[in-house]
Design a protein around this motif. Structure first.
Motif, PDB file in Angstrom:
ATOM      1  N   VAL A  32       0.847  -1.197   0.000  1.00 26.19           N
ATOM      2  CA  VAL A  32       0.000   0.000   0.000  1.00 26.19           C
ATOM      3  C   VAL A  32       0.878   1.240   0.000  1.00 26.19           C
ATOM      4  N   GLU A  33       0.519   2.205  -0.829  1.00 25.29           N
ATOM      5  CA  GLU A  33       1.180   3.507  -0.796  1.00 25.29           C
ATOM      6  C   GLU A  33       0.500   4.383   0.256  1.00 25.29           C
ATOM      7  N   ILE A  34       1.285   4.966   1.132  1.00 24.22           N
ATOM      8  CA  ILE A  34       0.762   5.844   2.175  1.00 24.22           C
ATOM      9  C   ILE A  34       0.850   7.278   1.672  1.00 24.22           C
ATOM     10  N   LYS A  35      -0.309   7.888   1.384  1.00 21.05           N
ATOM     11  CA  LYS A  35      -0.363   9.277   0.931  1.00 21.05           C
ATOM     12  C   LYS A  35      -1.227  10.102   1.887  1.00 21.05           C
ATOM     13  N   PRO A  36      -0.904  11.395   2.037  1.00 25.51           N
ATOM     14  CA  PRO A  36      -1.716  12.237   2.923  1.00 25.51           C
ATOM     15  C   PRO A  36      -3.051  12.592   2.278  1.00 25.51           C
TER      16      PRO A  36
END
Length: 383
Positions: free
Chosen positions: A58-62
């Motif tokens: 999973v990519e963690i983006k704000p």
């Protein structure tokens, strides 16, 4: 005259002696070990380069924009679901909360005022001092103020939600990847690079590709009518790590693509492996080793094969113990000491072992090789 006849006689005798073919002496025929090919059961292994990915990456983006205020975990750390990872600083969201709370207080005051007006008008209407219109107007005003209060509360909830987005927590248990941003960096939901990646490697997938020919060979070798049935009949596969060590857990083969990619001409498969110990990292390179059980294989030692340019050949013993070079198609076994001959010769044919530079039609003295001793030395990977 007599002298001439004598000379002619001597010439004829010499000519007759020179023209007579002398049969080869038996002790001048070279002896060679000869192996008779018989169908055998054997397990061979096909190796394919593979790339490893975690079961869930999973990519963690704000969700909101702001400045990166805190980083609570180091790169490569193992984290639990819900664990705090980052905090983003944006004063606007704090101000929105203050403003929303103030609006709620104003709305609450307006509701209380409107309710007092209703309570004031109700007895006056009952005493017919004022008209019912004034009571209805007061009730409508109360409803309007109550709606304004609800809207103010919704604004506060939205402001709190935005502020909550400034605290970024792990969506799953797994391992943190690289963190390209440093404290103080401006981040946003539209940025190309994520804050980090999160990989769940409890199970890992090893992806590999088969060419169209390899896929057809696979389909023809495995039992079953459909691809799904053939995969279900497949034995468990092995993962060989980059350093050559064999991973102790076996894997199950699955399909990854629905068909052959027209741009690459390959079909993608994957094998799933249990990785509870965390020995395999996301992004690692490895090799998938697939066992293939052959019931009627023509197995020959490497000493029966020789190479000529890009061809594999054998010395085949034919009628009259004459040797003839024969081209064959082979595939190696896992230990490299034997090959499976696919075509060129058949069961019952005899092959010379350790032959070297034997001319075609050369007569040899065949010595039967001890097949049992030869094949008993074969080692197959059982890992």
């Amino acid at each position: 005259m007599i002298k001439n006849k004598f000379i002619l006689f001597i010439s004829v005798v010499l000519f007759s002696c020179n023209g007579k073919k002398t049969p080869p002496k038996e002790n001048s025929i070279q002896s060679y070990q000869v192996l008779t090919l018989e169908p055998r059961q054997v397990t061979v292994y096909n190796d394919f380069p593979a790339s490893v990915q975690g079961q869930n990456v999973v990519e963690i983006k704000p969700m909101v924009s702001g400045y990166l205020q805190d980083i609570y975990v180091p790169e490569g750390a193992s984290v639990k679901k819900g664990q705090l990872l980052f905090r983003i600083k944006n004063p606007q969201y704090e101000q929105d909360i203050v403003t929303a709370k103030g609006a709620i207080k104003i709305a609450e005051a307006n509701v209380n005022t409107a309710r007092m007006n209703v309570e004031k008008a109700r007895p006056l209407v009952e005493q017919e001092i004022v008209s019912k219109y004034q009571l209805s107007s007061a009730l409508y005003t109360l409803e309007s103020q109550q709606a304004a209060l609800s809207q103010a509360k919704a604004t506060l909830a939205n402001a709190l939600t935005n502020q909550g987005y400034t605290y970024i927590r792990s969506p799953q248990s797994g391992t943190i990847g690289l963190i390209p941003y440093k404290i103080g960096a401006l981040v946003s939901s539209t940025a190309a690079d994520p804050l980090t990646t999160m990989s769940n490697t409890t199970n890992v997938f090893a992806y590999f590709s088969l060419s169209e020919k390899q896929l057809m060979d696979f389909m023809n070798t495995m039992k079953g009518n459909t691809t799904s049935e053939k995969l279900n009949n497949m034995p468990m596969v092995t993962l060989v790590l980059a350093d050559g060590t064999v991973y102790p857990e076996k894997g199950k083969l699955e399909t990854a693509s629905g068909g052959i990619d027209s741009s690459t001409g390959t079909a993608t498969f994957k094998a799933i492996f249990d990785n509870k110990l965390g020995l395999i990292q996301n992004g690692a390179s490895a090799t998938i080793r697939i066992p293939v059980n052959l019931d009627h294989a023509l197995l020959a030692p490497q000493t029966a094969i020789y190479q000529l340019q890009d061809k594999s050949l054998v010395y085949q013993v034919r009628n009259g113990n004459k040797v003839m070079s024969t081209a064959v198609s082979t595939s190696p076994t896992d230990d490299g000491n034997f090959v499976v001959i696919k075509d060129g010769v058949k069961a019952g044919d005899k092959l010379v072992l350790n032959g070297l530079n034997i001319a075609d039609s050369t007569v040899i003295k065949p010595i039967p090789a001890n097949a049992k001793a030869i094949y008993s030395s074969m080692k197959t990977k059982s890992n």
